[in-house]
Design an enzyme around this catalytic site. Structure first.
Site, mmCIF file in Angstrom:
data_model
loop_
_atom_site.group_PDB
_atom_site.id
_atom_site.type_symbol
_atom_site.label_atom_id
_atom_site.label_comp_id
_atom_site.label_asym_id
_atom_site.label_seq_id
_atom_site.Cartn_x
_atom_site.Cartn_y
_atom_site.Cartn_z
ATOM 1 N N CYS A 39 0.874 -1.173 0.000
ATOM 2 C CA CYS A 39 0.000 0.000 0.000
ATOM 3 C C CYS A 39 0.911 1.223 0.000
ATOM 4 C CB CYS A 39 -0.870 -0.039 1.250
ATOM 5 S SG CYS A 39 -1.762 1.478 1.636
ATOM 6 N N HIS A 40 0.371 2.335 -0.462
ATOM 7 C CA HIS A 40 1.174 3.553 -0.486
ATOM 8 C C HIS A 40 1.691 3.911 0.919
ATOM 9 C CE1 HIS A 40 2.404 7.192 -2.651
ATOM 10 N NE2 HIS A 40 2.387 7.705 -1.436
ATOM 11 N N THR A 41 0.940 3.518 1.956
ATOM 12 C CA THR A 41 1.353 3.848 3.323
ATOM 13 C C THR A 41 2.654 3.128 3.710
ATOM 14 O OG1 THR A 41 -0.960 4.203 3.868
ATOM 15 C CG2 THR A 41 0.538 3.954 5.729
ATOM 16 N N HIS B 191 0.970 -4.329 5.656
ATOM 17 C CA HIS B 191 -0.278 -4.351 6.435
ATOM 18 C C HIS B 191 -1.489 -4.753 5.608
ATOM 19 C CE1 HIS B 191 -0.125 -0.374 4.579
ATOM 20 N NE2 HIS B 191 -1.429 -0.338 4.691
ATOM 21 N N GLU B 192 -1.278 -5.261 4.376
ATOM 22 C CA GLU B 192 -2.426 -5.639 3.532
ATOM 23 C C GLU B 192 -2.187 -7.090 3.114
ATOM 24 O OE1 GLU B 192 -4.072 -2.445 0.790
ATOM 25 O OE2 GLU B 192 -3.636 -3.970 -0.693
ATOM 26 N N CYS C 47 -11.466 -4.480 19.709
ATOM 27 C CA CYS C 47 -11.520 -5.334 20.912
ATOM 28 C C CYS C 47 -12.943 -5.549 21.390
ATOM 29 C CB CYS C 47 -10.654 -4.738 22.023
ATOM 30 S SG CYS C 47 -11.397 -3.321 22.870
ATOM 31 N N CYS D 200 -13.336 -1.626 24.594
ATOM 32 C CA CYS D 200 -12.771 -0.339 25.032
ATOM 33 C C CYS D 200 -13.778 0.788 24.803
ATOM 34 C CB CYS D 200 -11.451 -0.062 24.323
ATOM 35 S SG CYS D 200 -11.639 0.450 22.604
ATOM 36 N N CYS E 224 -14.485 1.250 21.088
ATOM 37 C CA CYS E 224 -15.303 0.193 20.491
ATOM 38 C C CYS E 224 -16.746 0.267 20.971
ATOM 39 C CB CYS E 224 -14.714 -1.180 20.808
ATOM 40 S SG CYS E 224 -13.245 -1.562 19.822
ATOM 41 N N CYS F 239 -9.931 1.717 17.765
ATOM 42 C CA CYS F 239 -9.931 0.906 18.991
ATOM 43 C C CYS F 239 -8.700 1.307 19.800
ATOM 44 C CB CYS F 239 -9.862 -0.582 18.619
ATOM 45 S SG CYS F 239 -9.522 -1.677 20.019
ATOM 46 N N ARG G 124 -3.343 0.218 20.613
ATOM 47 C CA ARG G 124 -2.769 1.279 19.780
ATOM 48 C C ARG G 124 -1.465 1.838 20.360
ATOM 49 N NH1 ARG G 124 -0.618 3.896 16.764
ATOM 50 N NH2 ARG G 124 -1.335 5.355 15.166
ATOM 51 N N CYS H 180 -6.696 -3.439 3.540
ATOM 52 C CA CYS H 180 -6.517 -1.977 3.624
ATOM 53 C C CYS H 180 -7.206 -1.178 2.525
ATOM 54 C CB CYS H 180 -5.038 -1.594 3.687
ATOM 55 S SG CYS H 180 -4.849 0.187 3.931
ATOM 56 N N ARG I 153 -2.315 -2.395 -7.320
ATOM 57 C CA ARG I 153 -1.800 -3.219 -6.241
ATOM 58 C C ARG I 153 -0.913 -4.325 -6.812
ATOM 59 N NH1 ARG I 153 -2.528 0.420 -3.003
ATOM 60 N NH2 ARG I 153 -3.612 0.160 -1.005
HETATM 61 N N1 LIG Z 1 -6.930 6.759 5.759
HETATM 62 C C1 LIG Z 1 -6.659 5.474 5.571
HETATM 63 O O1 LIG Z 1 -7.129 4.602 6.324
HETATM 64 C C2 LIG Z 1 -5.801 5.067 4.433
HETATM 65 C C3 LIG Z 1 -5.067 5.987 3.754
HETATM 66 N N2 LIG Z 1 -4.280 5.616 2.699
HETATM 67 C C4 LIG Z 1 -3.586 6.691 1.997
HETATM 68 O O2 LIG Z 1 -4.352 6.998 0.837
HETATM 69 C C5 LIG Z 1 -3.503 7.577 -0.157
HETATM 70 C C6 LIG Z 1 -3.718 6.880 -1.484
HETATM 71 O O3 LIG Z 1 -3.255 5.558 -1.434
HETATM 72 P P1 LIG Z 1 -3.073 4.713 -2.788
HETATM 73 O O4 LIG Z 1 -4.325 4.768 -3.591
HETATM 74 O O5 LIG Z 1 -2.498 3.406 -2.378
HETATM 75 O O6 LIG Z 1 -1.957 5.611 -3.495
HETATM 76 P P2 LIG Z 1 -1.498 5.778 -5.022
HETATM 77 O O7 LIG Z 1 -0.160 6.372 -4.963
HETATM 78 O O8 LIG Z 1 -1.705 4.510 -5.752
HETATM 79 O O9 LIG Z 1 -2.524 6.831 -5.657
HETATM 80 C C7 LIG Z 1 -2.385 8.211 -5.577
HETATM 81 C C8 LIG Z 1 -2.892 8.852 -6.877
HETATM 82 O O10 LIG Z 1 -2.828 10.269 -6.712
HETATM 83 C C9 LIG Z 1 -2.370 10.861 -7.931
HETATM 84 N N3 LIG Z 1 -1.809 12.178 -7.605
HETATM 85 C C10 LIG Z 1 -0.611 12.468 -7.049
HETATM 86 N N4 LIG Z 1 -0.482 13.807 -6.870
HETATM 87 C C11 LIG Z 1 -1.632 14.356 -7.333
HETATM 88 C C12 LIG Z 1 -2.114 15.702 -7.406
HETATM 89 N N5 LIG Z 1 -1.389 16.733 -6.971
HETATM 90 N N6 LIG Z 1 -3.343 15.922 -7.929
HETATM 91 C C13 LIG Z 1 -4.089 14.864 -8.385
HETATM 92 N N7 LIG Z 1 -3.687 13.577 -8.333
HETATM 93 C C14 LIG Z 1 -2.473 13.332 -7.816
HETATM 94 C C15 LIG Z 1 -1.372 9.847 -8.476
HETATM 95 O O11 LIG Z 1 -1.179 10.010 -9.877
HETATM 96 C C16 LIG Z 1 -2.060 8.526 -8.117
HETATM 97 O O12 LIG Z 1 -2.929 8.108 -9.165
HETATM 98 C C17 LIG Z 1 -2.081 7.466 0.400
HETATM 99 O O13 LIG Z 1 -1.763 8.696 1.024
HETATM 100 C C18 LIG Z 1 -2.210 6.374 1.463
HETATM 101 O O14 LIG Z 1 -1.193 6.491 2.437
HETATM 102 C C19 LIG Z 1 -4.250 4.328 2.235
HETATM 103 C C20 LIG Z 1 -4.980 3.373 2.862
HETATM 104 C C21 LIG Z 1 -5.752 3.641 4.067
HETATM 105 N N1 LIG Z 2 1.787 6.775 11.644
HETATM 106 C C1 LIG Z 2 1.121 7.580 10.693
HETATM 107 C C2 LIG Z 2 -0.351 7.258 10.702
HETATM 108 C C3 LIG Z 2 -0.825 7.138 9.334
HETATM 109 C C4 LIG Z 2 -2.308 6.855 9.292
HETATM 110 O O1 LIG Z 2 -3.093 7.756 9.427
HETATM 111 N N2 LIG Z 2 -2.686 5.605 9.107
HETATM 112 C C5 LIG Z 2 -4.052 5.242 8.857
HETATM 113 C C6 LIG Z 2 -4.065 4.015 8.079
HETATM 114 S S1 LIG Z 2 -3.194 4.209 6.568
HETATM 115 C C7 LIG Z 2 -3.233 2.738 5.884
HETATM 116 O O2 LIG Z 2 -2.711 2.506 4.858
HETATM 117 C C8 LIG Z 2 -4.847 4.987 10.119
HETATM 118 O O3 LIG Z 2 -5.595 4.047 10.251
HETATM 119 N N3 LIG Z 2 -4.740 5.870 11.046
HETATM 120 C C9 LIG Z 2 -5.367 5.712 12.324
HETATM 121 C C10 LIG Z 2 -4.394 5.171 13.337
HETATM 122 O O4 LIG Z 2 -4.821 4.848 14.435
HETATM 123 O O5 LIG Z 2 -3.195 5.067 13.001
HETATM 124 C C11 LIG Z 2 1.327 9.059 10.933
HETATM 125 O O6 LIG Z 2 1.462 9.431 12.093
HETATM 126 O O7 LIG Z 2 1.336 9.779 9.940
HETATM 127 ZN ZN LIG Z 3 -2.751 0.745 3.598
HETATM 128 ZN ZN LIG Z 4 -11.443 -1.523 21.347
#
Ligand SMILES: NC(=O)C1=CN([C@@H]2O[C@H](COP(=O)(O)OP(=O)(O)OC[C@H]3O[C@@H](n4cnc5c(N)ncnc54)[C@H](O)[C@@H]3O)[C@@H](O)[C@H]2O)C=CC1
Ligand SMILES: N[C@@H](CCC(=O)N[C@@H](CSC=O)C(=O)NCC(=O)O)C(=O)O
Ligand SMILES: [Zn+2]
Ligand SMILES: [Zn+2]
Length: 379
Positions: free
Chosen positions: A47-49, A69-70, A99, A102, A105, A113, A117, A177, A372
């Site tokens: 994943c990008h993360t 993580h995926e 869990c 907590c 949850c 949760c 953490r 993820c 992916r």
């Molecule tokens: N909040 C959460 O739980 C999660 C957050 N993430 C985050 O989500 C984001 C996306 O993840 P992925 O899809 O895997 O990444 P990715 O890198 O595959 O996709 C990002 C896309 O953004 C485009 N991009 C880059 N700069 C740009 C701009 N200035 N304007 C428009 N488009 C632009 C790229 O061309 C690419 O298509 C990452 O920051 C990742 O860390 C990922 C999984 C869970």
């Molecule tokens: N350690 C990072 C935290 C980044 C972040 O926000 N992670 C997401 C998942 S991203 C998955 O690909 C998340 O679930 N956040 C909630 C959490 O409890 O971590 C930073 O500090 O930037």
């Molecule tokens: Zn992820």
């Molecule tokens: Zn919990």
């Protein structure tokens, strides 16, 4: 079981330092302690993360560590007191624990949760605040409570979802993820209604899953925004109806979208991790009700800003982690939806490699043509 209670030596990709190629090492994986589960990882995706933490920009990034993580795998052994999974169960490790006990949850207000953490953020297990991984006696930090770039990992029992054993693990690993995050951002966090206008900034896996979720929710227009024009052909297959490349416009992108939509979109999603784009995503929302969801993860030190007037006049700024899904309860449900062909998963997999080829896989996710890449961990 021959390995139960024993240290397992297996291959894992160790990130010794930020931005330095990962090294496939013989890693010792200690047996699970109370409340822990040791999992044989069969398949993991990137994943990008993972790339973000590897870059050194994650304030919680610790080195040396085992990223990842995926993933999906099979329980090898369990520690004392573990009742909900047993050896042989097919599972998906969950970086967002659940869990069910907590304050978080039980609140009914969040999928976050609090149980483990404090340990997962500093690369150790709750029980003794130590790592279960070592290389020649040197401890290696865990990552996100999952560390799936390894043939075996140890996770907390609250961080593992038991799934249907008929599900193909080389596909459903993605349900750890990116795909749930995008779908859930639409269904749980924004709660997009039928007929809505939606803007998605960033058309990687997460953004495409937002499109898929928005289409399923009955959105009328789904506008994809990306600086890579090659993304649009793929994006159409996930439900994107219009494409905007910010590079084709002199006006700020938020103004372009406001003009295209008679005052702004109903919902926007930032799926990049760029704080300037987060601002644009908020400001392209319709006055009075438009909601913007931050999904992307921004680097340490980055901050968001806008004129407070944007919020005073009714726009709403939200964020989502794992799309708001409760992991252990809902990942199995997502697996069933995949098996019933109600959600896509295979379509996000553009590449298949092995764990030994992980550095090539990181190159691929930076190259643009890759959504992916799934790694086979046992070859
Ligand atoms: N909040 C959460 O739980 C999660 C957050 N993430 C985050 O989500 C984001 C996306 O993840 P992925 O899809 O895997 O990444 P990715 O890198 O595959 O996709 C990002 C896309 O953004 C485009 N991009 C880059 N700069 C740009 C701009 N200035 N304007 C428009 N488009 C632009 C790229 O061309 C690419 O298509 C990452 O920051 C990742 O860390 C990922 C999984 C869970
Ligand atoms: N350690 C990072 C935290 C980044 C972040 O926000 N992670 C997401 C998942 S991203 C998955 O690909 C998340 O679930 N956040 C909630 C959490 O409890 O971590 C930073 O500090 O930037
Ligand atoms: Zn992820
Ligand atoms: Zn919990």
């Amino acid at each position: 079981m021959a390995t139960h209670g024993q240290v397992i030596t297996c291959k894992a990709a160790v990130a010794w330092e930020p931005n330095k190629p990962l090294v496939i090492e013989d890693v010792q994986v200690a047996p699970p302690q109370a409340g822990e589960v040791r999992v044989k990882i069969l398949f993991t995706a990137l994943c990008h993360t993972d790339a973000y933490t590897w870059s050194g920009k994650d304030p919680e990034g610790l080195f040396p560590c085992i990223l990842g993580h995926e993933a999906a795998g099979i329980v090898e052994s369990v520690g004392e007191g573990v009742t909900e999974v047993q050896p042989g169960d097919h599972v998906i490790p969950c970086y967002q624990a659940e869990c069910k006990e907590c304050k978080f949850c039980k609140s009914g207000k969040t999928n976050l949760c609090g149980k483990v953490r404090s340990a997962t953020g500093v690369g150790v297990m709750m029980n003794d605040r130590k790592s279960r991984f070592s290389v020649n006696g040197k401890p290696i930090y865990h990552f996100m409570g999952t560390s799936t770039f390894s043939q075996y990992t140890v996770v907390h029992d609250v961080s593992v979802a038991k799934i249907d054993p008929t599900a193909p693990l080389n596909k459903v690993c993605l349900l750890g993820c990116g795909v749930p995050t995008g779908l859930g951002a639409v269904w749980n966090t924004a709660k997009v209604e039928a007929g809505s206008i939606v803007a998605i900034f960033g058309l990687g896996t997460v953004g495409l899953a937002v499109a898929e979720g928005a289409k399923a929710a009955g959105a009328l227009r789904i506008i994809g925004i990306d600086i890579d024009p090659k993304k649009f052909d793929t994006a159409k297959n996930f439900g994107v109806t219009e494409f905007v490349n910010p590079k084709d416009h002199e006006k700020p992108i938020q103004q372009v979208l406001v003009d295209l939509t008679d005052g702004g979109v109903d919902y926007s999603f930032e799926c990049i991790g760029n704080v300037s784009v987060m601002r644009a995503a908020l400001e392209c929302c319709h006055k009075g009700w438009g909601t913007s969801v931050i999904v992307g993860v921004a680097a340490s030190g980055q901050e968001i800003s806008t004129r407070p007037f944007q919020l005073v006049t009714g726009r709403v700024w939200k964020g989502t982690a794992f799309g708001g899904f409760k992991s252990r309860s809902q990942v199995p449900w997502l697996v069933e939806k995949y098996l019933k062909k109600e959600i896509k998963v295979d379509e996000y997999i553009t590449h298949n490699l092995t764990l030994a080829e992980i550095n090539r896989a990181f190159d691929l996710i930076h190259e643009g043509g890759c959504l992916r890449c799934v790694l086979d961990c046992q070859v």
